[in-house]
Scaffold this motif. Sequence first.
Motif, PDB file in Angstrom:
ATOM      1  N   GLU A  10      -6.628  12.615   8.556  1.00  9.89           N
ATOM      2  CA  GLU A  10      -5.928  14.128   8.767  1.00  9.89           C
ATOM      3  C   GLU A  10      -5.740  14.985   7.535  1.00  9.89           C
ATOM      4  O   GLU A  10      -5.787  14.349   6.495  1.00  9.89           O
ATOM      5  N   ASP A  11      -6.229  16.419   7.817  1.00  6.28           N
ATOM      6  CA  ASP A  11      -5.662  17.141   6.768  1.00  6.28           C
ATOM      7  C   ASP A  11      -4.530  16.901   6.096  1.00  6.28           C
ATOM      8  O   ASP A  11      -3.564  16.619   6.612  1.00  6.28           O
ATOM      9  N   PRO A  12      -4.127  16.792   4.811  1.00  2.00           N
ATOM     10  CA  PRO A  12      -2.999  16.247   4.103  1.00  2.00           C
ATOM     11  C   PRO A  12      -1.903  17.586   4.235  1.00  2.00           C
ATOM     12  O   PRO A  12      -2.219  18.557   4.225  1.00  2.00           O
ATOM     13  N   SER A  13      -0.635  17.152   4.440  1.00  2.00           N
ATOM     14  CA  SER A  13       0.287  18.101   4.617  1.00  2.00           C
ATOM     15  C   SER A  13       1.427  17.556   3.615  1.00  2.00           C
ATOM     16  O   SER A  13       2.063  16.470   3.620  1.00  2.00           O
ATOM     17  N   GLY A  14       1.609  18.378   2.469  1.00  2.00           N
ATOM     18  CA  GLY A  14       2.344  17.825   1.549  1.00  2.00           C
ATOM     19  C   GLY A  14       1.400  16.788   0.556  1.00  2.00           C
ATOM     20  O   GLY A  14       0.424  16.818   0.363  1.00  2.00           O
ATOM     21  N   ASP A  15       2.590  15.848   0.230  1.00  2.00           N
ATOM     22  CA  ASP A  15       1.923  14.666  -0.417  1.00  2.00           C
ATOM     23  C   ASP A  15       1.365  13.366   0.249  1.00  2.00           C
ATOM     24  O   ASP A  15       0.949  12.592  -0.236  1.00  2.00           O
ATOM     25  N   LEU A  16       1.366  13.503   1.565  1.00  2.15           N
ATOM     26  CA  LEU A  16       1.123  12.439   2.421  1.00  2.15           C
ATOM     27  C   LEU A  16      -0.134  12.655   3.305  1.00  2.15           C
ATOM     28  O   LEU A  16      -0.392  13.919   3.570  1.00  2.15           O
ATOM     29  N   PRO A  51       0.743   7.809   0.780  1.00  5.66           N
ATOM     30  CA  PRO A  51       0.431   9.193  -0.182  1.00  5.66           C
ATOM     31  C   PRO A  51      -1.106   9.424  -0.535  1.00  5.66           C
ATOM     32  O   PRO A  51      -1.986   8.705  -0.073  1.00  5.66           O
ATOM     33  N   GLY A  52      -1.319  10.504  -0.462  1.00 10.36           N
ATOM     34  CA  GLY A  52      -2.868  11.282  -0.360  1.00 10.36           C
ATOM     35  C   GLY A  52      -3.372  11.116  -1.975  1.00 10.36           C
ATOM     36  O   GLY A  52      -3.213  10.179  -2.662  1.00 10.36           O
ATOM     37  N   GLY A  53      -4.489  11.653  -2.111  1.00  8.95           N
ATOM     38  CA  GLY A  53      -5.313  11.818  -3.222  1.00  8.95           C
ATOM     39  C   GLY A  53      -6.219  10.622  -3.495  1.00  8.95           C
ATOM     40  O   GLY A  53      -6.504   9.725  -2.499  1.00  8.95           O
ATOM     41  N   GLU A  54      -5.929  10.146  -4.672  1.00 11.67           N
ATOM     42  CA  GLU A  54      -6.872   8.845  -4.979  1.00 11.67           C
ATOM     43  C   GLU A  54      -6.360   7.643  -4.529  1.00 11.67           C
ATOM     44  O   GLU A  54      -7.187   6.747  -4.188  1.00 11.67           O
ATOM     45  N   HIS A  55      -4.888   7.567  -4.191  1.00  9.27           N
ATOM     46  CA  HIS A  55      -4.544   6.257  -3.721  1.00  9.27           C
ATOM     47  C   HIS A  55      -4.985   6.260  -2.190  1.00  9.27           C
ATOM     48  O   HIS A  55      -5.329   5.132  -2.071  1.00  9.27           O
ATOM     49  N   ALA A  56      -5.165   7.276  -1.470  1.00 10.65           N
ATOM     50  CA  ALA A  56      -5.531   6.927  -0.079  1.00 10.65           C
ATOM     51  C   ALA A  56      -7.003   6.648  -0.074  1.00 10.65           C
ATOM     52  O   ALA A  56      -7.533   5.931   0.800  1.00 10.65           O
ATOM     53  N   GLU A  57      -7.683   7.479  -0.903  1.00  9.15           N
ATOM     54  CA  GLU A  57      -9.266   7.131  -0.827  1.00  9.15           C
ATOM     55  C   GLU A  57      -9.476   5.751  -1.643  1.00  9.15           C
ATOM     56  O   GLU A  57     -10.408   5.194  -0.888  1.00  9.15           O
ATOM     57  N   GLY A  58      -8.548   5.307  -2.433  1.00 10.28           N
ATOM     58  CA  GLY A  58      -8.994   3.859  -2.863  1.00 10.28           C
ATOM     59  C   GLY A  58      -8.649   2.843  -1.998  1.00 10.28           C
ATOM     60  O   GLY A  58      -9.286   1.775  -2.188  1.00 10.28           O
ATOM     61  N   CYS A  59      -7.820   3.105  -1.037  1.00  7.62           N
ATOM     62  CA  CYS A  59      -7.513   1.887  -0.302  1.00  7.62           C
ATOM     63  C   CYS A  59      -7.977   1.973   1.234  1.00  7.62           C
ATOM     64  O   CYS A  59      -7.830   1.291   2.189  1.00  7.62           O
ATOM     65  N   TYR A  74       0.693  -1.122   0.090  1.00 11.60           N
ATOM     66  CA  TYR A  74      -0.034  -0.234  -0.131  1.00 11.60           C
ATOM     67  C   TYR A  74       0.790   1.223   0.177  1.00 11.60           C
ATOM     68  O   TYR A  74       0.535   2.269   0.392  1.00 11.60           O
ATOM     69  N   ALA A  75       2.113   1.181  -0.385  1.00 10.88           N
ATOM     70  CA  ALA A  75       3.038   2.243  -0.311  1.00 10.88           C
ATOM     71  C   ALA A  75       3.021   3.197   1.012  1.00 10.88           C
ATOM     72  O   ALA A  75       3.332   4.340   1.003  1.00 10.88           O
ATOM     73  N   ALA A  76       2.719   2.719   2.127  1.00  6.62           N
ATOM     74  CA  ALA A  76       2.672   3.262   3.394  1.00  6.62           C
ATOM     75  C   ALA A  76       4.311   3.828   3.809  1.00  6.62           C
ATOM     76  O   ALA A  76       5.108   3.020   3.716  1.00  6.62           O
ATOM     77  N   ASP A  77       4.165   5.054   4.397  1.00  4.07           N
ATOM     78  CA  ASP A  77       5.349   5.741   4.730  1.00  4.07           C
ATOM     79  C   ASP A  77       5.907   5.250   6.041  1.00  4.07           C
ATOM     80  O   ASP A  77       6.940   5.293   6.365  1.00  4.07           O
ATOM     81  N   SER A  78       4.836   5.306   6.984  1.00  7.00           N
ATOM     82  CA  SER A  78       4.845   4.731   8.415  1.00  7.00           C
ATOM     83  C   SER A  78       3.473   4.273   9.044  1.00  7.00           C
ATOM     84  O   SER A  78       2.568   4.363   8.525  1.00  7.00           O
TER      85      SER A  78
END
Length: 390
Positions: free
Chosen positions: A84-90, A112-120, A35-39
Motif C-alpha cells: 500500500e502507498d506509505p502513510s508516514g514512516d510505515l 517501516p517503509g523505504g529500503e527496509h520494506a523493499e529489502g525484506c 523484521y521490526a513489524a509494527d503489526s
Amino acid sequence: MNTITNRFVAAERALRTAAPHQLLDAVRRVLTDQYAADSVELFLADYGLTALQPVSVLPHTLRPVSVHNSPAGRAFGAQEPYVEDPSGDLVRVHLPVTVRGDRLGVLTVTLPGGEHAEGCLDELAEIAEVLGHEVVVAERDTDLYLQARRRDRLTLAAEMQWQLLPGRSCARPEYELGAQLEPAYAIFGDNFDWSASADRLSLYVTNGMDEGMEASLLTNLAINALRNARRAGLSIDDQAALADQAVYAHYRGRCYLSVLMLDFDLATGRVRAVDAGSPQMLRLRGGGVERVPFEAQLPLGMFEETDYVVQEFDVEPGDRLVFVSDGVYDVASPGGEAYGDAALARAIQSTRLLPAAEVPRAVLREVRGHRGRSTQDDDALVVCLDWRGR
C-alpha cells in the motif's frame, strides 16, 4: 546474507514448533523481533470466496475484508505481494498465503517503509508461504482456521461436503486447477475431486442427487468408493464399476450419482474419460468455445453391476477446460429461460484472461445475474482446468 538467512530460519523454526492454534502468535512475534513489524494480521478466504476473514480473535473483533475491492483482496486475486502507498514512516504489505496453488488467504504486515520494506519483501513472501503450509497441517489438530473461514453458519450437509474436497485450486507446471461450489454455506451433493502423481492427474466432477443430508451422504459414499478404487491402482472404468456397486449395494437403485471422470497423461496430454451422468465439459481452444460430447453412460448406483467404457481424447497446450453441473446450465431466469450453452460459452469467453483459480467464481457470478432474485434451488459447481503440458 547471514543476517537474512538467520532471521528467515528463525521465522521458519518458530512456525514449525508453534502449537497448531498459535501460528499467528508465532509469526507475529518473529516478524516483530526480526523484521521490526509494527503489526501482523492473518486473513483467510471464506467459503464463498467473497471475503477475507480475520484469524486474530475469535469471535471476530476485526472486520472482514472484501476480496473484490481491497488492498488485501488485490494481493489475493493477483497472487503477488501488494504494498500500500506509505502513510508516514510505515507501509502495509499484503502477502498471499498459498500452498501449491491453493489460495488460503493473506498475511498483512505493517513495517517501516523505504529500503527496509523493499529489502525484506521477498523474505516475507516466503514466510507467508511457510505459514500456509503450517496452517494446512495445523487444521488436523485445531478448528481455529476452519472457524475463521466462516462468514455464516454452515449447514451440516455443507460441512460434510467441504471436508470431502481436496482444495479449491491447485497448480503444477503442466496445469492449473480452480473450482467453486455454491451456495457455499448450504451445498448438498455436487462435488469435485482431484489427485496427481508424477505422471497422471485424476479429476472427478460430481453432480449430486437429492437434498440436504441425504445428498451429502450419497456423495460421501460415492467419492470415498472412487478414492478407494483409485488408491488400489485401478483404471477409471474399474473405479466407476466398483463405486457403482458400492452405491447400488446401499441404495438398491433408489439414489444414484452422476460423475464425469478424467485421467490425464501429463507427458502426452492423452485423456481417458468415463461419463457416468450429467456433468458437462466445455473447451476453450483457439478463441472458440465448444461443448465436448461424451458417450452417456449410466450414473453410479442406478443398476447392479454396470460396465463402464472408457473414451479418449487429447488436450493441447493452451486449452482451457470448464466443467459444470446442471445447477449451472439448467438454472432459469425470472422469465423461465435456462442459462444454457450459449450463455455459458459467453461467460467462458469473457473470463478467458483470468487465471484458472478465478474463473469458477466469475462464471458463478454470471449465473447469479441470470437467475436474478429467485432462490437458488440446486447446487452449482464450476471447475476450470488450464492445460500447459510438458
